[in-house]
Scaffold this motif. Sequence first.
Motif, short mmCIF file in Angstrom:
data_model
loop_
_atom_site.label_atom_id
_atom_site.label_comp_id
_atom_site.label_asym_id
_atom_site.label_seq_id
_atom_site.Cartn_x
_atom_site.Cartn_y
_atom_site.Cartn_z
N ALA A 134 0.83 -1.22 0.00
CA ALA A 134 0.00 0.00 0.00
C ALA A 134 0.85 1.26 0.00
CB ALA A 134 -0.92 0.00 1.22
N ILE A 135 2.16 1.13 0.26
CA ILE A 135 3.04 2.30 0.29
C ILE A 135 3.37 2.72 -1.14
CG2 ILE A 135 5.30 3.16 0.99
CD1 ILE A 135 5.23 1.23 3.32
N ASN A 136 3.16 4.00 -1.45
CA ASN A 136 3.59 4.55 -2.74
C ASN A 136 5.08 4.84 -2.65
OD1 ASN A 136 3.74 5.63 -5.26
ND2 ASN A 136 2.38 7.37 -4.88
N ILE A 137 5.88 3.87 -3.07
CA ILE A 137 7.31 3.91 -2.81
C ILE A 137 8.04 4.96 -3.62
CG2 ILE A 137 7.95 2.21 -4.56
CD1 ILE A 137 9.27 2.32 -0.95
N GLY A 138 7.49 5.31 -4.80
CA GLY A 138 8.17 6.26 -5.68
C GLY A 138 8.45 7.61 -5.03
N PRO A 139 7.43 8.33 -4.53
CA PRO A 139 7.70 9.63 -3.90
C PRO A 139 8.65 9.54 -2.71
CG PRO A 139 5.36 9.39 -4.39
CD PRO A 139 5.99 8.06 -4.66
N LEU A 140 8.59 8.44 -1.95
CA LEU A 140 9.50 8.31 -0.80
C LEU A 140 10.95 8.22 -1.27
CD1 LEU A 140 7.54 5.76 1.42
CD2 LEU A 140 7.68 8.24 1.67
N ILE A 141 11.20 7.41 -2.30
CA ILE A 141 12.57 7.30 -2.82
C ILE A 141 13.01 8.63 -3.44
CG2 ILE A 141 14.04 6.11 -4.47
CD1 ILE A 141 12.31 3.65 -4.13
N GLY A 142 12.10 9.28 -4.17
CA GLY A 142 12.43 10.56 -4.78
C GLY A 142 12.78 11.62 -3.74
N GLN A 143 12.00 11.68 -2.67
CA GLN A 143 12.29 12.65 -1.61
C GLN A 143 13.61 12.32 -0.92
OE1 GLN A 143 8.87 12.59 0.94
NE2 GLN A 143 7.48 13.26 -0.67
#
Length: 421
Positions: A174-183
């Motif tokens: 359920a975690i949107n991993i893309g924005p987390l890695i981008g940040q």
Amino acid sequence: MTLLRLPRPKDAFAPHPARRMRLVASGMLVAMAALFILARATVHVHPAIGFVQAFAEAAMVGGLADWFAVTALFRHPLGLPIPHTAIIPRNKDRIGDTLAAFLRDNFLTPAVVARRMRHMDVAAATGRFLASPSGGDGRLREGASRLIADILEALDQERLGGMVKGAIGQRLRAINIGPLIGQAIEAAMRDGRHAPVINSIVLWADRTLEANEHLIRQMVHDRAGKVLRWTGLDENLANAILNGLRKLLSDMADDPAHPLRLKAEEGMAKLAFDLQFDLEMQAKAAQIRDEILDNPAMQRWIDGLWEQARAGLLRAVRDPGKAMAGRLGEALRALGGTLQQEAGLRLVINRFVRRAAVGAAASYGDAIVRLVSDTVRSWDAGTVTSRLEHAVGRDLQYIRINGTIVGGLVGLAIHAVDTFF
């Protein structure tokens, strides 16, 4: 020669309380039968013996009726298949479903959980326990620890572990991993923490070039013309290529403003931006995340994580004193003091616990109910009967005793009315 006799526990052969009360109730019934026979044989001696006979006769009727009622709950009286007897074994599955429905309707609905937890200060209670784990009622703490350990060991580990691991996997997916890695990449570049990564890549490239020098020389030799090979210029060409690559890597390592290095940073910045704002790139990151979670190695890691957590929890609840010792215990006691002093922190934790409990009830309430229902269904009728009879059998035998006494008193009253009126 004398034999060594080991001491036996005082209650090693003592009957179970339910069995003891069953013997008392049956003994009263036999006593009333004997009293009735004796009174009937001597009723002509004195009119007062008629009252004794009436009491014993009615007591037998009351005792037999309650014996039949109590026995019919668990088995067929005298082994006879009388209708509406052996109620619990015949309705085992329905009892499990009813118990599960009662648990769901009264404890596991989000509204009920939220209402019950609204006035619970979990953070303060946790703080008091952590700050002074040796205080309070030691028996209560030990009993709670044993209860938690027994529950963890008694539950179906495959099903419980599957629920926990499924919940972990579901949360990770359920975690949107893309924005987390981008940040994370953007923050690392802003603080200059990406430079060691680029340096490591340059160093790795240099070592790789050195380890594969012979392959480059062989490739140049194979692709050079006959004239170059005959004159030996292919070797000079290979040296030039290798020296140029080494100088390029050395310049990139020494000059933070090298054009290729700036290009790499530009590419990292674009990747961080796309991961945060480009839906297509986020979808690719999510696909990679799902592939990693579906990998058998990751599944084994999650399995090991659950087993380690369960084993650690069992060790902690079995020996809470040892769990609170050492530096870990000092840190936990300091946390307990902070929880007692910081009202804002308690509010945040209580709100989190309340939301987590409500969310768990909404997401996993039905699964817990099915676990209860399926567990009861998996028991054989004899197991259900034995456990319930041991749990409430003592009180049921009191019903038989009371029925014998009350029946006798009613019979005595009826005989008195018949005699005097």
